[in-house]
Design an enzyme around this catalytic site. Structure first.
Site, PDB file in Angstrom:
ATOM      1  N   GLY A  29      62.267  49.001  13.584  1.00  0.00           N
ATOM      2  CA  GLY A  29      62.092  47.835  13.815  1.00  0.00           C
ATOM      3  C   GLY A  29      60.561  47.660  14.357  1.00  0.00           C
ATOM      4  CG  ASP A 142      66.628  37.669  18.416  1.00  0.00           C
ATOM      5  OD1 ASP A 142      66.613  36.625  17.798  1.00  0.00           O
ATOM      6  OD2 ASP A 142      66.618  38.948  17.993  1.00  0.00           O
TER       7      ASP A 142
END
Lengths: 236, 336
Positions: A29, A142
């Site tokens: 990521g 999120d």
């Protein structure tokens, strides 16, 4: 590519720090490296916040420590409240390392895309869990169908990397708003059914507070938070 | 080869450029309004623009060695920007288009900063970090438009640095002065590091830095160093998120703050660690300028984008992601 070498360096490091037997890099990521492996025979996922060479060392160390510790606290508090989340196995905030139980199963995203009979029942359970999180003052930050994994028919909420503690109605509202937006962009035809069951579950966890949050969700939507409100601020 | 004359007047700069769609820049003449004290007063900037407009226009034509008759279209930055300033450029553009009977091409100022950076660096499909006095945006091209991946929730990076520099008596422009002192700073003072998902917030950082300055507990060098480190790291972090999310392999830096070697260095380090290429726009084309409007206008004109004079109202709040970018669709189709 150089990336593979970089990954190998990190894997060595993880083995040294935590005694982790890495089996596979799940993803690279922006902030962290996700590694599947085994720790003391337990199937785990290690989230390693990679040091950033572009940041001053002191700042970098602070951010990695702070964020790793916060994520561990959020997960611990969520688990104690009875929400299905990965369990924290090992934390080394100084090194930016978090080791969690591996949740085996399918992502909600793929389940919905392949047509899942239990989708609405699952949505109700997810809504309930998010309600419990909000009761505890935990904002996920999120909520998408990629961050929900269904293991043995039970939904688990993962990745609290953008999470924080807050009891503000506004923050809870944004959490729900983002979840709805994610549904709309990824599963447009299923939004109505899924979101209404989600809200049912959310209501049953939160009671009368839920109405206040839902009004906020509507307000956030109406004021076009992501277009009209910002445009006034952005340009001068 | 069609030639386009472009007019820039969105904020403190009045500029006229002449360019072709192929990226030949024949002229780039600019005049920057400098307030005697404080920040930009829109009405004074607009007065400056009206005063210098005829001279800048004439010098641009002289530099290019062309007459007005040989210009094929008039491009103008209709926004985003300060209303009174925008109106000066728009008025001149409408007048020229009507007088010469040439088409008028609307250009978005932010898109122009991006296009001139792509031209100047040769990067094809980058994640764009656009930082200036009034803008802080992380954007990249997806499905016909420049989509905003992250932006400031309050003040722009350039605004943060300029205001800080002004308040502590360093003068304008703020970035080089603050960076010069920052280079001599050693101790990192904790300041609010505010990244919210994909977005950044700089107003709390400015307030905190100014409060610490007034308390006189730290040297100005250390304060500048901490301000630069914190503000730039926040920006690079969201740029990295956009890079990871989109899977692109190039990063470009554009806008007035693109002249900062410190910010360039940080972005280059981030890009290298991810195996991506990085480049900053040519310093000559970093700040607001007429050439970027002319070049972007030429791209738009080649795609058939024009606007009738009576519809050419200025758009002070014209958002980047509202603008269709038809010339990119053509180029990406040509590549694949």
């Amino acid at each position: 590519m150089a990336e593979a070498d970089v990954c190998r360096d990190y894997l060595d490091l993880l083995e040294r720090i935590a005694g982790l037997e890495a089996s596979r890099v799940i993803g690279v990521g922006a902030e962290a490296l996700l590694i599947e492996g085994y720790l003391g025979g337990l199937h785990v996922v290690a989230k390693y916040r990679v040091p950033k060479v572009y940041r001053a060392e002191q700042l970098d160390a602070h951010l990695r420590r702070f964020r790793t510790a916060l994520e561990a606290k959020l997960l611990g508090r969520a688990a104690a409240a009875g929400v299905n989340v990965p369990h924290v196995i090992y934390v080394d905030a100084e090194e930016g390392l978090l080791v969690l139980t591996y949740i085996e199963g399918e992502r909600m995203k793929e389940l919905l895309q392949s047509g899942c009979e239990d989708a609405e029942k699952l949505a109700g359970e997810i809504g309930y869990m998010v309600g419990v999180l909000h009761n505890e003052g935990i904002i996920h930050g999120d909520l998408t169908t990629s961050n929900i994994i269904v293991q043995g028919g039970r939904p688990y909420i993962i990745d609290f990397g953008l999470g924080f503690f807050s009891h503000r109605t506004e923050d809870a509202g944004v959490d729900l708003h983002l979840f709805k937006r994610a549904l709309e962009s990824t599963h447009p035809s299923l939004v109505e059914g899924i979101f209404s069951r989600f809200i049912e579950g959310y209501r049953s966890a939160r009671g009368s507070v839920a109405e206040e949050v839902l009004r906020k969700v509507e307000e956030i939507r109406m004021r076009g938070r992501y277009v009209a409100q910002r445009r006034r601020k952005l340009f001068w | 080869m069609p030639l386009v004359l472009g007019i820039e007047s969105t904020a403190h700069t009045f500029g006229v450029g002449i360019a072709s769609e192929k990226g030949e820049i024949l002229a780039n003449v600019n005049s920057v309004y400098r307030p005697i004290a404080g920040g930009i007063k829109p009405s004074e900037a607009a007065e400056h623009h009206s005063r210098v407009a005829p001279v800048v226009l004439r010098r641009a034509l002289e530099a290019a060695g062309v007459s007005l008759d040989s210009i094929d279209a008039i491009a103008v930055a209709l926004g985003p920007g300060l209303g009174p300033c925008l109106r000066v450029g728009a008025t001149l553009a409408r007048y020229l288009a009507s007088l010469l009977g040439k088409p008028l091409v609307p250009v978005n100022h932010a898109v122009a900063h991006i296009e001139i950076a792509r031209l100047s660096t040769g990067l094809k499909d980058p994640v764009v970090v656009y930082v200036a006095g009034g803008n802080t945006v992380i954007t990249t091209f997806v499905e016909g438009r420049y989509r905003v991946f992250g932006e400031t929730l309050d003040i722009a990076l350039g605004n943060l640095m300029d205001t800080f520099a002004r308040e502590v008596g360093l003068g304008f422009p703020g970035v080089p002065k603050v960076e010069e002192l920052a280079a001599r700073g050693k101790n990192l003072i904790p300041l609010p590091y505010s990244v919210k998902g994909q977005d950044v917030s700089y107003s709390g950082l400015l307030t905190a830095a100014l409060r610490l300055y007034r308390e006189k507990r730290y040297s100005l060098e250390d304060l500048c160093y901490s301000l630069v480190e914190t503000a730039y790291s926040m920006l690079v972090e969201v740029a990295e998120r956009a890079l990871a999310h989109t899977g692109k392999s190039e990063v470009v830096l554009t806008g007035g703050v693109a002249r900062s070697p410190v910010l360039s260095d940080k972005l280059a380090k981030m890009a290298r660690a991810r195996g991506a290429r990085f480049a900053a726009v040519d310093p000559e084309l970093a700040g607001d300028n007429g050439a970027m409007i002319a070049y972007t206008g030429a791209l738009a004109y080649a795609s058939g984008l024009t606007i009738p004079v009576e519809e050419s109202r200025v758009r002070p709040l014209w958002r980047l992601d509202e603008v269709e970018v038809p010339w990119r669709r053509q180029t990406s189709a040509a590549i694949t």
